[in-house]
Design an enzyme around this catalytic site. Structure first.
Site, short mmCIF file in Angstrom:
data_model
loop_
_atom_site.label_atom_id
_atom_site.label_comp_id
_atom_site.label_asym_id
_atom_site.label_seq_id
_atom_site.Cartn_x
_atom_site.Cartn_y
_atom_site.Cartn_z
N GLU A 1 -6.72 -14.19 14.90
CA GLU A 1 -6.66 -13.20 13.83
C GLU A 1 -8.06 -12.81 13.37
O GLU A 1 -8.98 -13.62 13.40
CB GLU A 1 -5.85 -13.75 12.65
CG GLU A 1 -4.38 -13.95 12.95
CD GLU A 1 -3.72 -12.67 13.45
OE1 GLU A 1 -3.77 -11.64 12.75
OE2 GLU A 1 -3.16 -12.69 14.57
N ARG B 1 0.80 -1.23 0.00
CA ARG B 1 0.00 0.00 0.00
C ARG B 1 0.83 1.28 0.00
O ARG B 1 0.30 2.36 -0.19
CB ARG B 1 -0.97 -0.01 1.19
CG ARG B 1 -2.18 -0.88 0.95
CD ARG B 1 -3.27 -0.57 1.95
NE ARG B 1 -3.02 -1.20 3.23
CZ ARG B 1 -3.43 -0.69 4.40
NH1 ARG B 1 -4.09 0.46 4.44
NH2 ARG B 1 -3.19 -1.33 5.52
N ASN C 1 37.42 30.50 -6.14
CA ASN C 1 38.22 29.59 -5.31
C ASN C 1 38.62 28.33 -6.05
O ASN C 1 39.40 27.53 -5.55
CB ASN C 1 37.46 29.23 -4.03
CG ASN C 1 36.09 28.64 -4.32
OD1 ASN C 1 35.43 29.03 -5.29
ND2 ASN C 1 35.66 27.70 -3.50
N ASN D 1 1.42 1.53 6.97
CA ASN D 1 1.11 0.72 5.79
C ASN D 1 0.88 1.55 4.54
O ASN D 1 0.86 1.02 3.45
CB ASN D 1 -0.14 -0.13 6.06
CG ASN D 1 0.08 -1.09 7.21
OD1 ASN D 1 0.95 -1.95 7.14
ND2 ASN D 1 -0.67 -0.91 8.28
N SER E 1 8.32 -5.08 14.98
CA SER E 1 8.10 -4.90 13.55
C SER E 1 8.84 -3.67 13.08
O SER E 1 8.82 -2.63 13.73
CB SER E 1 6.61 -4.73 13.24
OG SER E 1 5.97 -5.96 13.31
N GLY E 2 9.47 -3.80 11.93
CA GLY E 2 10.22 -2.68 11.36
C GLY E 2 9.35 -1.52 10.95
O GLY E 2 9.84 -0.42 10.73
N ALA F 1 28.35 43.98 -2.76
CA ALA F 1 27.34 43.25 -3.52
C ALA F 1 27.95 42.67 -4.79
O ALA F 1 28.74 43.32 -5.46
CB ALA F 1 26.20 44.19 -3.88
C1 UD1 Z 1 -0.07 -8.96 12.86
C2 UD1 Z 1 -0.62 -9.93 13.90
C3 UD1 Z 1 -1.91 -9.38 14.48
C4 UD1 Z 1 -1.66 -8.01 15.08
C5 UD1 Z 1 -1.05 -7.10 14.03
C6 UD1 Z 1 -0.66 -5.80 14.65
C7 UD1 Z 1 0.06 -12.10 13.06
C8 UD1 Z 1 -0.37 -13.35 12.40
N1 UD1 Z 1 -0.87 -11.20 13.25
O1 UD1 Z 1 -1.02 -8.87 11.83
O2 UD1 Z 1 -2.39 -10.24 15.47
O3 UD1 Z 1 -2.88 -7.47 15.56
O4 UD1 Z 1 0.13 -7.69 13.46
O5 UD1 Z 1 -0.23 -4.92 13.64
O6 UD1 Z 1 1.21 -11.96 13.43
N2 UD1 Z 1 6.16 -9.84 8.06
C9 UD1 Z 1 7.25 -10.55 7.65
N3 UD1 Z 1 7.06 -11.73 6.99
C10 UD1 Z 1 5.83 -12.20 6.74
C11 UD1 Z 1 4.71 -11.48 7.17
C12 UD1 Z 1 4.91 -10.29 7.84
O7 UD1 Z 1 8.39 -10.14 7.86
O8 UD1 Z 1 5.74 -13.28 6.15
C13 UD1 Z 1 6.38 -8.59 8.77
C14 UD1 Z 1 5.77 -7.41 8.09
O9 UD1 Z 1 6.69 -6.81 7.21
C15 UD1 Z 1 5.44 -6.49 9.25
C16 UD1 Z 1 5.14 -7.46 10.38
O10 UD1 Z 1 5.74 -8.68 10.01
O11 UD1 Z 1 6.54 -5.71 9.61
C17 UD1 Z 1 3.66 -7.64 10.64
O12 UD1 Z 1 3.07 -8.10 9.46
P1 UD1 Z 1 1.61 -7.67 9.04
O13 UD1 Z 1 1.28 -8.26 7.75
O14 UD1 Z 1 1.48 -6.20 9.19
O15 UD1 Z 1 0.80 -8.37 10.21
P2 UD1 Z 1 -0.75 -8.47 10.29
O16 UD1 Z 1 -1.20 -9.60 9.48
O17 UD1 Z 1 -1.31 -7.14 10.06
CA CA Z 2 0.18 -4.65 9.98
#
Ligand code: UD1
Ligand code: CA
Length: 483
Positions: A176, A33, A412, A249, A123-124, A406
């Site tokens: 979830e 997104r 230089n 996002n 999370s990054g 001015a």
């Molecule tokens: C996740 C949680 C959810 C929580 C939410 C909070 C899970 C299954 N669900 O949901 O309970 O409420 O975060 O924001 O964990 N990422 C990876 N590899 C992957 C998938 C994701 O590195 O295969 C990373 C993403 O880049 C991101 C983070 O993990 O930084 C979270 O992923 P995202 O897809 O945002 O998690 P949600 O499904 O939204």
């Molecule tokens: Ca998320």
């Protein structure tokens, strides 16, 4: 930072029994997104890549090891992250390809995690998570429990719900959104995406994850149910500050978080007495230290490390980076100061701008005046020197009280090398002069307007280096022949 509004965790203020801390930063997701070529975690909040903030926070927590899980844009992310982490942490990477869910992400990191101590999962793309919050979470885990960071939201749509027992006390599982029943969807307590767990237990739980769910993914969140099933206590650390767990996002979410951050920085400065004309039109992308009675007009941006001394006034729409501005100096509107690595210094009581440009190595003494469309680079101007209009000073040492006319410039650069111009105290350089470096204009000297000066001059001398004026009396201009 907001303290826990309600905590179901046993209190453990030290967290010492949690052992050494390892941090997993998930950053493999695509960030669809954002609609950007740049990996999501490298987009910037207040001037710093999102993942840089997370790594900083993890470092301040005292993490012994940080494992970043990369996938989409892995090379780019790893390259950027390598330059961000301090020397005190062991930084490591785990590739996740393809991305099969958050549980799968942490599985990739597992071989790089120690068996003892605590693992904290971040999370990054959640940049504003607070250090104190994480300390409390690690303490809640205490080396033996699974601790989940949770929050109650008015609209929990899309998030994992924290399912508790009938008494509402013990956490049973995280479900979830896509897998939740209507009743579970009514739960407003959600999992933030941040957890702390004993390393050995987490590794054991990761081995038991399955992907038989609505998204056919390996959910990290399933470790909650697995822990409960094996009798490991699961505790929730509940916070109230939504911004700490807000993920980025989309550009809109990034901008919203940026404004929240900026507003907080603005309030912090105003609490310290800084007068911001409008806290909604203020941007800090680094560190700003202010003395008493500093005034900052609208639309200013501060980057890197900036110090403003007592009584400094910054006019509207200035961009100021890596600079020290001494007491009483006034920076008029639309001035650009970027001190770069060398830094820039503006002396006490100096007047700069409007529309001035100070570049790396600009060092201005007290009461210096730099006016509109004057550019200064790698140059020292001693106290009271003035360059008020349309001028360039590069690689110059300018004495006290010099008046630089001015349109004058230091030449230089000879096409290969840079050379220095030295202008002694009390020199007066007329308008439209070219001082061809290397050159010294002796103290107290005068350079006539329009001169191109190629040889050094004696102190006190008047130097004129241009065609002598010639006048032809009663000059008749050519006339058109009659038709
Ligand atoms: C996740 C949680 C959810 C929580 C939410 C909070 C899970 C299954 N669900 O949901 O309970 O409420 O975060 O924001 O964990 N990422 C990876 N590899 C992957 C998938 C994701 O590195 O295969 C990373 C993403 O880049 C991101 C983070 O993990 O930084 C979270 O992923 P995202 O897809 O945002 O998690 P949600 O499904 O939204
Ligand atoms: Ca998320």
């Amino acid at each position: 930072m907001t303290a826990s509004s309600r905590s179901t965790s046993p209190s453990n203020p030290t967290g010492l029994e949690a052992g050494p801390l390892a941090v997993v930063v998930m950053a493999a997701g695509k960030g669809t997104r954002m609609k950007s070529r740049l990996p999501k975690v490298l987009h910037r909040l207040a001037g710093q890549p999102l993942i840089g903030r997370v790594i900083d926070t993890a470092t301040r927590l005292g993490a012994a090891r940080i494992v970043v899980v990369t996938g989409h844009g892995a090379d780019e992310v790893e390259g950027a992250v390598r330059g961000l982490a301090g020397a005190s942490v062991a930084l490591d990477f785990a590739r996740q390809e393809p991305q099969l869910g958050t549980g799968h992400a942490v599985q990739q990191a597992a071989p790089r995690l120690p068996d003892a101590g605590t693992v904290l999962v971040l999370s990054g793309d959640v940049p504003l998570i607070g250090e104190d919050t994480l300390r409390a979470l690690v303490a809640a885990s205490g080396g033996e429990r699974l601790a989940l960071l949770t929050i109650e939201l008015d609209d929990p749509t899309g998030y994992g719900r924290v399912v508790r027992d009938a008494a509402g006390a013990q956490v049973q599982a995280i479900v979830e959104h896509k897998d939740a029943t209507e009743a579970q969807r009514a739960i407003r307590e959600i999992y933030s995406g941040v957890m702390a767990a004993p390393a050995a237990a987490l590794k054991r739980w990761l081995g038991q994850l399955r992907n038989d769910n609505a998204q056919v993914e390996y959910y990290l969140t399933d470790v909650a149910r697995i822990a409960v099933d094996e009798g490991t206590p699961v505790v929730a650390e509940v916070i109230a500050d939504e911004m700490q767990v807000a993920g980025v996002n989309s550009p809109s979410q990034l901008a919203a978080l940026e404004r929240v951050w900026q507003r907080r920085e603005a309030e912090r400065l105003m609490d310290a007495g800084v007068r911001l004309a409008d806290p909604a039109r203020f941007d800090l992308r680094g560190e700003l230290a202010c003395g008493q009675d500093v005034e900052i007009d609208v639309g200013c941006i501060f980057e890197g490390r900036v110090e403003l001394g007592e009584g400094v006034r910054i006019g509207a729409h200035c961009v100021i980076a890596n600079a020290r501005i001494a007491a009483g100096a006034v920076i008029h509107p639309f001035t650009h100061i970027d001190g770069g690595k060398e830094g820039a210094v503006v002396g006490a009581g100096a007047l700069i701008g409007p529309y001035a440009r100070l570049r790396p190595g600009a060092q201005l003494g007290a009461e210096v005046h730099v006016g509109n469309f004057v550019e200064i680079k790698n140059s020292t101007l001693a106290d009271g020197a003035k360059a008020n209009h349309l001028a360039y000073l590069g690689d110059a040492t300018v004495g006290a009280r010099v008046n630089y006319g001015a349109g004058s410039i230091t030449a230089n650069y000879d096409g290969a090398n840079k050379h220095r111009t030295v202008i002694g105290d009390d020199v007066h350089v007329g308008s439209n002069c070219v001082l061809v470096a290397p050159i010294t204009i002796g103290a107290g000297g005068t350079v006539g307007g329009g001169s191109t000066v190629t040889k050094s001059t004696e102190p006190g001398a008047l130097t004129v280096a241009r065609g002598r004026q010639v006048s032809f009396p009663n000059w008749q201009r050519p006339k058109k022949a009659p038709k």
